[in-house]
Design an enzyme around this catalytic site. Structure first.
Site, short mmCIF file in Angstrom:
data_model
loop_
_atom_site.label_atom_id
_atom_site.label_comp_id
_atom_site.label_asym_id
_atom_site.label_seq_id
_atom_site.Cartn_x
_atom_site.Cartn_y
_atom_site.Cartn_z
N HIS A 180 0.85 -1.20 0.00
CA HIS A 180 0.00 0.00 0.00
C HIS A 180 0.88 1.24 0.00
O HIS A 180 2.11 1.14 -0.09
CB HIS A 180 -0.97 -0.03 1.17
N HIS A 221 4.09 1.43 2.18
CA HIS A 221 5.30 0.78 1.64
C HIS A 221 5.87 1.60 0.48
O HIS A 221 7.08 1.72 0.33
CB HIS A 221 4.98 -0.63 1.14
N CYS A 244 4.77 -10.73 19.24
CA CYS A 244 3.78 -10.34 18.23
C CYS A 244 4.26 -10.85 16.89
O CYS A 244 5.33 -10.46 16.41
CB CYS A 244 3.61 -8.83 18.15
N CYS A 276 4.62 -8.09 14.14
CA CYS A 276 5.89 -7.35 14.16
C CYS A 276 7.08 -8.28 14.07
O CYS A 276 8.20 -7.84 13.86
CB CYS A 276 6.04 -6.54 15.45
N CYS A 310 -0.20 -5.82 21.53
CA CYS A 310 0.82 -5.19 20.69
C CYS A 310 0.45 -3.72 20.46
O CYS A 310 -0.66 -3.44 20.02
CB CYS A 310 0.93 -5.90 19.35
N HIS A 334 -0.13 -3.43 16.37
CA HIS A 334 -1.23 -4.17 15.74
C HIS A 334 -2.49 -4.23 16.60
O HIS A 334 -3.53 -4.68 16.14
CB HIS A 334 -0.77 -5.59 15.37
N LYS A 347 -1.78 5.04 11.93
CA LYS A 347 -0.82 4.56 10.95
C LYS A 347 -1.53 3.75 9.87
O LYS A 347 -2.30 2.84 10.18
CB LYS A 347 0.23 3.67 11.63
N LYS A 397 -2.49 -2.56 6.86
CA LYS A 397 -3.45 -3.61 6.57
C LYS A 397 -4.21 -3.99 7.84
O LYS A 397 -5.44 -4.16 7.83
CB LYS A 397 -2.71 -4.83 6.03
#
Ligand code: MSP
Length: 501
Positions: free
Chosen positions: A21, A24, A129, A132, A150, A153, A303, A306
């Site tokens: 996305h 990245h 996690c 990560c 986490c 996430h 942030k 996904k």
């Protein structure tokens, strides 16, 4: 050998658990722009990007989809690659951690580290996690309903306890602190200070670098113990050595490594400082020249990612503006290292309209039309020194910022040149001048310099524009001088950007 003439730009290698996305694309585009900027000046450049294909996260994703991990990463990795191709990322190598030469290098390095006494057996327990691929300490995780969560996430962590191998990074505490506190490797410096304080507060503990195969089978096997696979982050970091042939051509490796500019998002700062600098030191390799860290792209304060389901897709952005290079421009324009950048269609549209359509695009169009209409496209050197003095300063600032890796600042100064040139035309009104040669030549020079400064950002668009003006792009810094071109032959009036439909 002139070491200064080598630049090696790296991006993180991405987990191919899903398609990329804009988050990245952010790092990848910035890296490509930096590589192209130095290439344009005549440097030897090498851009490395790729995919990080091992570990629990990928193993589980493949299982979830009912696929064998290798088949899965083969598919996903080529999807990543095709996105970067569409976005014009001029990587010199697209590395995959499943590549044979990488696996060889990893095994070589592990044996070396074992030999040198940096690896030892032990037992580890902690909260993990898999998103990560990281153990979280008590100070780092969040507690909700008595469960460790986490912080990135926002999912529960798993408790893991097992026999493993450790990497003795604790020995490098002082060394890493020295680089962080006294060196100028980490940029912006605030990130170095952040990690230095963390190390001073919590120390630098040895890390568990192995996983029992019974739990994580999808990884590189330890060369000295077939019951274990390597922790994915160690595997991943070593890609930067494989990429420029550490095992194959040490001279080339040394040249490129001396000019290493490594880009990362701030989420993976710890790995790229505490762990990476220690591993390099174990191998007798100096830290990179620069570790360039950027903050997040956020959507409504979160942030983009996904796991939070708030991504702006690369394809929607390309579709909206009809040119993939506009995505590159928007990213370059909003890039912010210190602070998170909020993104939305409104922000994108206003950048597109103000900077590309109404400022730069309009300038190019109108000057080319004037050149054709009033002097038949044949424009000869006749420089307005007084105007050039005003914009020369902007150009120098743009170049300086580019060299210091401040991409968005470089772009701002560049757009100021275009803006001032539009005003210059409004003042001089060349359509009323008896002999408009000087005004048109000077405006064309300003366009050429602006375009060269935008070339790393929009290489194809700029090439087309300059070709219509009869200019070839060279690879040196002297082409950035005003008055460099003796004669323009304007063959067509470019219309590089269209209104958003
Ligand atoms: N595989 C590891 C990196 C190993 S490098 C030896 C990894 N991969 S990742 O797929 O999660 O990508 C992380 C990188 O993507 C971040 O460091 C950052 O550069 C970029 N970004 C992902 N989402 C982002 C935002 N929302 N905003 C900014 N950058 C983002 O971690």
């Amino acid at each position: 050998m002139n070491r200064n003439r080598y630049v090696y730009v790296t991006t993180p290698i991405y987990y191919p658990n899903d398609k990329p996305h804009l988050g990245h694309a952010y790092t990848t585009i910035l890296a490509d722009i930096i590589a192209r900027w130095f290439y344009l000046q005549g440097y030897n450049t090498f851009l490395l990007t790729g995919t990080d294909e091992h570990g629990l996260k990928l193993q589980r994703e493949a299982e979830k989809r009912g696929k064998d991990p290798k088949t899965f990463v083969d598919e996903m990795s080529s999807i990543f690659r095709s996105y970067w191709d569409v976005l014009g990322i001029g990587y010199n190598r697209f590395i995959r951690t499943t590549d044979k030469d990488h696996e060889e290098l990893v095994k070589y390095v592990l044996n070396k580290l074992l030999e040198k006494g940096y690896i030892y057996r032990g037992r580890y327990s902690g909260w993990y996690c898999s998103g990560c691929e990281k153990f979280y300490s008590e100070k780092e995780y969040i507690i909700e309903n008595n469960t460790p969560i986490c912080p990135i996430h926002k999912r529960p962590l798993e408790f893991i306890e097992e026999d493993t191998y450790f990497l003795r990074i604790s020995e490098f505490r002082d060394y890493v602190l020295k680089i962080l506190k006294e060196g100028d490797v980490v940029y912006p410096k605030q990130y170095a200070i952040e990690i230095a304080s963390k190390i001073e507060l919590e120390g630098l503990q040895d890390i568990s670098i192995a996983r029992p195969k019974s739990r994580v089978y999808w990884g590189i096997e330890l060369p000295f113990d077939p019951n274990y696979t390597l922790y994915v982050w160690i595997d991943a970091l070593l890609n930067y050595l494989t990429g420029i042939g550490y095992l194959k051509n040490i001279e080339e490796f040394t040249n490129y490594w001396s000019g290493a500019i490594q880009l990362i998002g701030k989420d993976i700062l710890w790995f790229h400082t505490a762990i990476w600098f220690s591993i390099l030191a174990m191998l007798g390799i100096p830290p990179p020249r620069k570790l360039l860290v950027h903050a997040y792209l956020t959507v409504k304060g979160h942030k983009m990612g996904k796991s939070l389901g708030n991504v702006i897709s690369i394809e929607d952005t390309i579709k909206r503006y009809g040119n993939p290079e506009v995505v590159r421009f928007i990213i370059a324009r909003i890039a912010n290292y210190d602070k998170d950048t909020e993104v939305s269609w409104e922000i994108y549209d206003s950048i597109y309209n103000n900077d590309l359509l109404n400022n730069y695009g309009n300038l190019v169009r109108r000057v080319a039309v004037l050149a054709k209409r009033y002097i038949n496209g044949n424009v000869e050197r006749d420089l307005d020194e007084q105007f050039v003095r005003d914009i020369d300063e902007l150009k120098n600032k743009a170049i300086e910022n580019y060299n210091n890796l401040n991409i968005s600042e470089a772009i701002k100064y560049t757009l100021d040149i275009a803006h001032n040139t539009n005003s210059y035309l409004n003042r001089r009104e060349p359509w009323k001048e008896a002999n408009p040669m000087k005004t048109i030549y000077t405006a064309l020079e300003a366009i050429r310099i602006t375009s060269l400064l935008l070339q790393p950002v929009m290489p194809n668009t700029i090439k087309t524009i300059l070709n219509m003006l009869g200019v070839e792009i060279e690879r040196n810094i002297k082409q950035f001088n005003f008055g460099y071109i003796e004669k323009y032959k304007v063959v067509e009036a470019p219309l590089p950007f269209r209104k958003i439909s």
